[in-house]
Enzyme design. Structure first.
Site, PDB file in Angstrom:
ATOM      1  N   ASP A  63      -4.926  25.204  13.082  1.00  0.00           N
ATOM      2  CA  ASP A  63      -5.019  25.462  14.589  1.00  0.00           C
ATOM      3  C   ASP A  63      -4.917  24.075  15.087  1.00  0.00           C
ATOM      4  O   ASP A  63      -4.968  23.160  14.427  1.00  0.00           O
ATOM      5  CB  ASP A  63      -6.199  26.272  14.700  1.00  0.00           C
ATOM      6  CG  ASP A  63      -6.459  26.587  16.231  1.00  0.00           C
ATOM      7  OD1 ASP A  63      -5.305  26.874  16.941  1.00  0.00           O
ATOM      8  OD2 ASP A  63      -7.401  26.415  16.794  1.00  0.00           O
ATOM      9  N   ASP A  65      -5.865  23.288  18.900  1.00  0.00           N
ATOM     10  CA  ASP A  65      -7.136  23.166  19.950  1.00  0.00           C
ATOM     11  C   ASP A  65      -8.380  23.164  19.032  1.00  0.00           C
ATOM     12  O   ASP A  65      -8.567  24.277  18.233  1.00  0.00           O
ATOM     13  CB  ASP A  65      -7.005  24.030  20.997  1.00  0.00           C
ATOM     14  CG  ASP A  65      -5.700  23.906  21.931  1.00  0.00           C
ATOM     15  OD1 ASP A  65      -5.471  22.520  22.175  1.00  0.00           O
ATOM     16  OD2 ASP A  65      -5.114  24.786  22.221  1.00  0.00           O
ATOM     17  N   ASP A 375     -11.193  26.506  13.948  1.00  0.00           N
ATOM     18  CA  ASP A 375     -12.424  26.319  14.615  1.00  0.00           C
ATOM     19  C   ASP A 375     -13.162  27.445  15.173  1.00  0.00           C
ATOM     20  O   ASP A 375     -14.388  27.332  15.351  1.00  0.00           O
ATOM     21  CB  ASP A 375     -12.441  25.150  15.776  1.00  0.00           C
ATOM     22  CG  ASP A 375     -11.621  25.902  16.869  1.00  0.00           C
ATOM     23  OD1 ASP A 375     -12.309  26.377  18.044  1.00  0.00           O
ATOM     24  OD2 ASP A 375     -10.362  26.505  16.932  1.00  0.00           O
TER      25      ASP A 375
END
Length: 540
Positions: A63, A65, A375
């Site tokens: 990922d 961000d 995250d």
């Protein structure tokens, strides 16, 4: 894709090349340096919940961000908060005094649950028992918690639509703003319309956040000064190079669109900014085989999703139709020159699609051959693990402080265990005396002695209980003044910790910690212990 990597993966198990950099330099990686055998700092370690042999992994995905790009809480979340407040006032008609509010970016933590109907913020353990609760910023008493959340015959699921889960760092600002609005409504009922209840206020906060994303408010600011909002990390490029040098595919799957993705990845991989000394380019694409933007996770992880897959022409940002990733001639142009040129360069950039498209592009035959690093428990980890069977690694930046404090407070934790054992011992003696007085035939002298002893024990019990509770509170506040330890709620694992354990094969504080380990490593979990084993097996 590159023939060299394809041949290395043809047997289904990675055959590793000599590790070096892709530009021909043979500088050793940290894990293979002369000091590589040294113990890794606890804050940088990768923790394992389920065995993972990296030799079975043929593709590693990321990922962007809050995974590759770690945002600075004090600036980025404050920016998000301020933008949301302005939308509430100017677009949704909230009182102008909201513009004077400030944001404490340290106050909220991940793993909390918002009770939309009641205006409460909750922290619960893995059994979904509410242990810490606030109404706005007012702490609820133990009796209040029991009356609201512990008195029903059927335990609440604490899921949508009545509850909101704060599982991402980006959600902390909206949780804080929700708490402020709850207090504002309670203290100024005349300033909020009667038909606007707590649930409606949360809905409006979410709408304001979406408006900030839709009009590009946040991303425009980040694009102008990425170094103000994103942490520089010079280990990202060496990490991805190491993974690619080991013979694996690398891919990026992000919900951000191409224009913003290119700006952030330029900053991370080359230190370039839109208005800096170097303009953005596409050099960073050399570190990936496939980049998928606008992926709309978690929906992306459902193979039955009918989302179209478009190829992105990097220079113009133009979207071009594909047939499941295969170039399609445009009307009036029988040969898709742009796509073929892009394909020859190696990395291809797409928008949309689903996981089936990604598997096809990388020739992945089994989901268990993929390691995905993200995250977000729900958006990145839960769906990719539960629906697909991908192997997963969760990035938990808060873990650095958590493990550091655990080490510093290890003596305090031992003291708490001893105090708890003392409470149990005193209570057992009280129960024994009460039982004897009730059912045993004792003479008057013995009875008086037992009553006197009982009175002394009850006083000691109260004293020990208060001392224990005070020590627990002090330990709790060492981690966070309000919510305590991220991974614990009292003596139980927190709801957040339970999700980490259930859905993340690996977890660590920073994605770059992978650089400290061999890409060929076999990650093995520590032994599980049940309660009865702690008293039978020496743990030191």
């Amino acid at each position: 894709m590159e023939e060299q990597r394809a041949s290395a993966l043809s047997e289904g198990v990675v055959q590793f090349h000599n590790v070096g950099s892709r530009d021909g330099c043979e500088a050793p990686h940290k894990w293979s340096s002369p000091g590589g055998g040294k113990k890794i700092d606890l804050k940088k370690q990768i923790f394992c919940n389920r065995s993972l042999n990296m030799r079975n992994i043929i593709a590693v995905g990321f990922d962007m961000d809050y995974t590759l790009a770690q945002y600075k809480s004090e600036t980025f979340e404050s920016l998000a908060y301020e933008g949301t407040v302005r939308k509430l006032v100017y677009d949704l008609g909230y009182p102008s005094e909201l513009l004077e509010w400030t944001f404490d970016w340290n106050y909220m933590v991940r793993g909390l649950v918002l009770d939309k109907k009641r205006g409460n913020i909750l922290k619960m353990d893995r059994h979904k028992y509410v242990k810490v609760a606030y109404h706005g910023f007012r702490e609820l008493s133990k009796d209040d918690k029991v009356d609201i959340y512990g008195s029903s015959l059927i335990q609440d699921s604490f899921d949508e639509p009545d509850y909101a889960l704060i599982d991402t760092l980006f959600s902390l600002a909206e949780a804080y703003l929700f708490a402020q609005l709850v207090d504002f409504k309670d203290n100024n009922p005349e300033k909020i319309p009667k038909d606007v209840d707590y649930a409606r206020m949360y809905k409006d906060v979410r709408a304001a956040v979406d408006l900030c994303h839709r009009d590009g408010t946040l991303k425009q600011m980040v694009a102008k000064e990425p170094n103000r909002y994103i942490n520089e990390d010079t280990t990202i490029v060496p990490l991805i190079k190491m993974i690619r040098d080991s013979g694996r595919f690398t891919f990026l799957v992000t919900n951000s669109l191409w224009d913003y993705t290119n700006i952030v990845m330029n900053f991370l991989c080359g230190g370039r900014t839109v208005h800096g000394p170097h303009t953005c380019n596409f050099d960073w694409l050399q570190y990936f085989d496939v980049v998928i933007t606008g992926s709309a996770k978690p929906g992306f992880f459902h193979e039955e999703s009918r989302a179209n897959l478009f190829e992105v022409e990097p220079k113009s940002g133009m979207l071009i139709n594909t047939d499941n990733g295969t170039p399609m001639p445009q009307v009036g142009d029988p040969s898709p020159k742009i796509l073929l040129k892009s394909k020859d360069k190696g990395c291809r950039v797409f928008q949309g699609g689903n996981v089936g498209h990604l598997h096809s592009l990388l020739s992945i035959e089994s989901s268990s051959q993929v390691l995905y690093v993200g995250d977000h428990i729900y958006g990145d980890i839960l769906r990719s693990k539960k629906v697909l069977g991908w192997r997963t690694m969760l990035v938990v930046p808060e873990l650095e402080k958590e493990v550091e404090l655990l080490w510093e407070l290890r003596d305090m934790r031992k003291k708490l265990i001893l105090m708890r054992n003392e409470r149990d011992s005193v209570e057992d003696k009280i129960h024994h005396l009460n039982w004897s007085l009730k059912f045993e035939d004792v003479n008057e002298n013995d009875k008086q002695e037992m009553l006197s002893a009982l009175n002394d024990l009850e006083s000691k019990r109260d004293q020990v209980r208060l001392s224990h509770q005070q020590a627990q509170r002090e330990n709790h506040q060492k981690f966070h003044k309000v919510w305590g330890q991220l991974m614990k709620t009292g003596y139980q694992s927190s709801r957040f910790a339970n999700q980490v354990e259930r859905f993340a094969c690996l977890y660590t504080s920073q994605v770059s910690n992978l650089l400290l380990y061999s890409p060929d490593k076999y990650y093995r979990p520590s032994e599980d212990f049940m309660s009865h084993e702690f008293h039978l097996l020496p743990l030191e």
